[in-house]
Every structure is written in C-alpha cells, then in structure tokens.
Design an enzyme around this catalytic site. Structure first.
Site, PDB file in Angstrom:
ATOM      1  N   ASP A   5      41.465 105.231  10.926  1.00  0.00           N
ATOM      2  CA  ASP A   5      42.122 106.524  11.101  1.00  0.00           C
ATOM      3  C   ASP A   5      42.203 107.370   9.828  1.00  0.00           C
ATOM      4  O   ASP A   5      42.959 108.336   9.777  1.00  0.00           O
ATOM      5  CB  ASP A   5      43.534 106.323  11.662  1.00  0.00           C
ATOM      6  N   GLU A   6      41.423 107.046   8.808  1.00  0.00           N
ATOM      7  CA  GLU A   6      41.464 107.867   7.595  1.00  0.00           C
ATOM      8  C   GLU A   6      40.152 107.778   6.841  1.00  0.00           C
ATOM      9  O   GLU A   6      39.406 106.804   6.944  1.00  0.00           O
ATOM     10  CB  GLU A   6      42.626 107.458   6.686  1.00  0.00           C
TER      11      GLU A   6
END
Length: 404
Positions: free
Chosen positions: A102-103
């Site tokens: 998610d990053e």
C-alpha cells in the site's frame, strides 16, 4: 517567489484494508471498522478516533469502541486494489519503488516540463487514485526519500504535504523521535532515558555519543536522518510482472460500442508500453467495477506470449462480451486491463503468418511497429483507430518508455 520542491514522492494508502472494506460496502462508510478476527489488522479512522489500533486484540478494541464493526479480511481484494493503484503510479512515472502493498516512492524529477510541479503531480495522483480505485491516499513530497515518508505520515488522513527545499530541518526537528525510520519502542526508550525526545534534540547529540546509546549501526543511521541526510535513490530494478491501464467512466448506462472503444484505447496504450519496454505477455486480465462498487475480474491466457495489439484486442473483446450480462445488470463505472506473465521480447516465438488470435502475424507486427514509430515522432494522437474517432479520450500525461 516560487518555493523550490523536492522531487521524491511517498504515496501511502490510508488505513488500506479498512478503506477497501468501506469502499466495497457503502454501509460501512463513516463508521468505525476493524479488519481482522482476534487481532486488529487495520482500523478505519473512525475506529482510530476511539483508540483502536493495529495489532490490538479484538476484545480490547470492542471495549474501547462499543459500536465497532468487525469485518473479515479479503486479501484478494487487497491485491487487486494494490495493483490498480500501482498502475496509476506507473502511468505517472516509470520511476516507482514499491515498499509494501500500500505504499511506494516515486521520482518525478524529470516530469517538470510535462506535468508541472511535484505538488501538482502529487495532487493529480491523489485525484486519480480516488476516482479510478475509490481509495484515499496521502502523499509526502521532499528532497530525500525518508523525509517524503515522514511528510506523508504527517499529512494523513487523505492529505498532501510538501517539505520545501531548504526547509527540511525546520520541518524535521520539532517532530518526536518516533517519526524517524528505525525508532521503535526499544530505541525510543533508550533515547528518552537520555532526555532525547525530539529529532532536533537528537541532532544536537554527537554521533559517537549516539552510538554509545543505541549501537553503531543505529547511531550512525539516526545521526544522518536527524540532519536530513539520505542519499538513496528510487530503486526500480525489480522486473514488473504486469503492465496495465484503467479508466473511470462514471455512473450510468454505457453502450457496447462505448465500452468497446474504451477497451480498444486501453489495449492500444498497454501494448505500446509493452513494445517500448521490449516485453511480451501471456495473460490478459479484464477488471470491471460496477455501480454498486462490487468488482469482477476475468482473464484469458494465449498459447504464445506476444506484444501484438490485434491478438490482445481479440482476447479483450472476448472477455468483455462474456461480461456483458453482468454489465447490463449492474452498470459499470471502471474498465481496467492488464497483461501479465511478462518476459523479454527476445523470447517471443513467432508463428507462421496465419493471423489467428494465438499469436501475431508478421503483417500485424509490422503494422504495430509502424504505428509506434509515427506516435513516437508526432505524438500519441497523430494516428488512432477508426473506432475511437469522435470519442473523447480525455487528457493523459505523456509517458516515458516503460522499461520495467
């Protein structure tokens, strides 16, 4: 006078698992949600406001937040959402370094003339992730990777923060030491025991003294970060396993001809990127998002890997035709495609020029090459397929060749 900006972006999805749950189930939006069973894997910001935190037991979470709604994790949904978000990242710049599901870090230093300032690019990234994937994302911008990560954390939830060049220490030094990479509970406890509670206080400590407190590796690492030093670049060495694109098309009914035109546009875009990166693929994936926020994924694998537009268009149209009953029933708000099972183009096995869907014929491959050459020289709008004439393609930022 315009303030100079750094060129590193750190993009971090907000409460990723919980945000996916709220996106997929509208009844959960605005309510305290925890993902997990006995242990909280993720909490929505509404749950965090009650004190619910990741890795907390479900029993304690329910005591802190009596209205808490617990949902089971859906890892298939998380992987699909992550892939869609990373497609947006790579559509903005080929210099993307994923550090978790998610990053990611992005380097936008070469996009000023094409796309504007880093803040403008960060704002466009946030807009597209929200519109195309349905998720909130926070973005930090700075002259160093770790500073961009600190800035994205400070901008949460759903924000953007740019640390001006020359103002790095003014931003960094008032922050608590826990904001730095590598400062966990044990290290923080040692530093607090010596009266070091902020990054500024940490920066005032001699490196050798810091090494005596937390050890040689951590001491040198934290001393450098406290002074804003981080020479690392965005690393893109990992070969991509898929190349994709998607388009949000809004609510309402869309005709088969409209959806076919969107599919043609996406296939044209993705196969051109395949060829520019000297890659071939084997499996076509069609992703659809419906009016009720549910999703469907369909795939088809070819007998031989290829980068040929015609072969992939045949596969994509077959999948779209299979999905038309669902589309008619639910409506569709997003169409996405990806080509997976990537390999180097040197591994392509050409077939006899029969022109079937299993592999490109030589005339088709020659046509693809000619069209690519025209677009490279005169721009992507210089030549287009007849089915797209008269249809709005929307604005897209010119892309650098994708080399994986």
């Amino acid at each position: 006078m315009q303030v100079a900006e750094g060129t590193f972006l750190h993009a971090d999805l907000d409460s990723f698992y919980a945000s996916v749950a709220q996106r997929d189930d509208p009844s959960l939006r605005g309510r305290p949600v925890a993902v997990g069973g006995g242990i909280v894997l993720a909490a929505s910001y509404e749950a965090k406001a009650c004190g619910v935190r990741t890795a907390m037991s479900g029993r304690i979470a329910r005591r802190l937040c009596p209205d808490l709604i617990e949902v089971a994790p859906s890892f298939t949904s998380y992987v699909e959402a992550s892939r869609a978000v990373f497609d947006v990242f790579r559509d903005i710049t080929p210099l993307v370094e994923g550090i978790s599901i998610d990053e990611a870090f992005l380097d936008v230093g070469g996009l000023a003339r094409l796309s504007g300032s880093p803040s403008r690019i960060g704002g466009e990234l946030r807009r597209r992730v929200k519109a195309e994937v349905g998720l909130p994302i926070s973005v930090g911008i700075a002259s160093a990777k770790f500073l961009a990560k600190v800035a994205s954390a400070a901008s949460k939830p759903d924000g953007l923060l740019s640390v001006p060049v020359g103002g790095e220490l003014d931003f960094l030094h008032p922050l608590p030491i826990e904001a730095l990479w590598g400062v966990g509970k044990v290290t923080a406890g040692k530093l607090h025991a010596h009266g070091i509670g902020t990054v500024g206080a940490l920066a005032a400590v001699e490196e050798q003294t810091l090494i005596a407190i937390v050890g040689q590796g951590s001491g040198r690492h934290l001393h450098a970060l406290a002074h804003g030093r981080d020479p690392r670049r965005v690393e893109t060495r990992t070969r991509r396993r898929s190349i994709g694109a998607q388009r949000a098309i809004g609510r309402g009914r869309h005709t088969g001809a409209e959806l076919d035109a969107i599919l043609v546009s996406l296939v044209d875009k993705v196969t051109r990127r395949l060829r520019s990166g000297e890659r071939i693929g084997r499996t076509f994936v069609l992703r659809l998002r419906f009016d009720n926020m549910t999703r469907a994924t369909r795939s088809r694998t070819l007998r031989n890997a290829t980068a040929g537009t015609d072969a992939w268009l045949v596969a994509g149209r077959a999948l779209l035709e299979e999905a038309m009953p669902m589309i008619a029933d639910r409506g569709v708000t997003l169409v996405g495609i990806s080509i997976t099972g990537l390999d180097g183009s040197d591994d392509e096995q050409l077939e006899l020029p029969l022109g079937d869907a299993a592999g490109p014929s030589r005339p088709s491959a020659a046509l693809d090459g000619a069209l690519d050459a025209v677009r490279d020289r005169f721009g992507s709008a210089a030549v287009t397929r007849g089915v797209l004439l008269g249809r709005s393609e929307g604005f897209s930022t010119p892309q650098l060749p994708d080399h994986g």
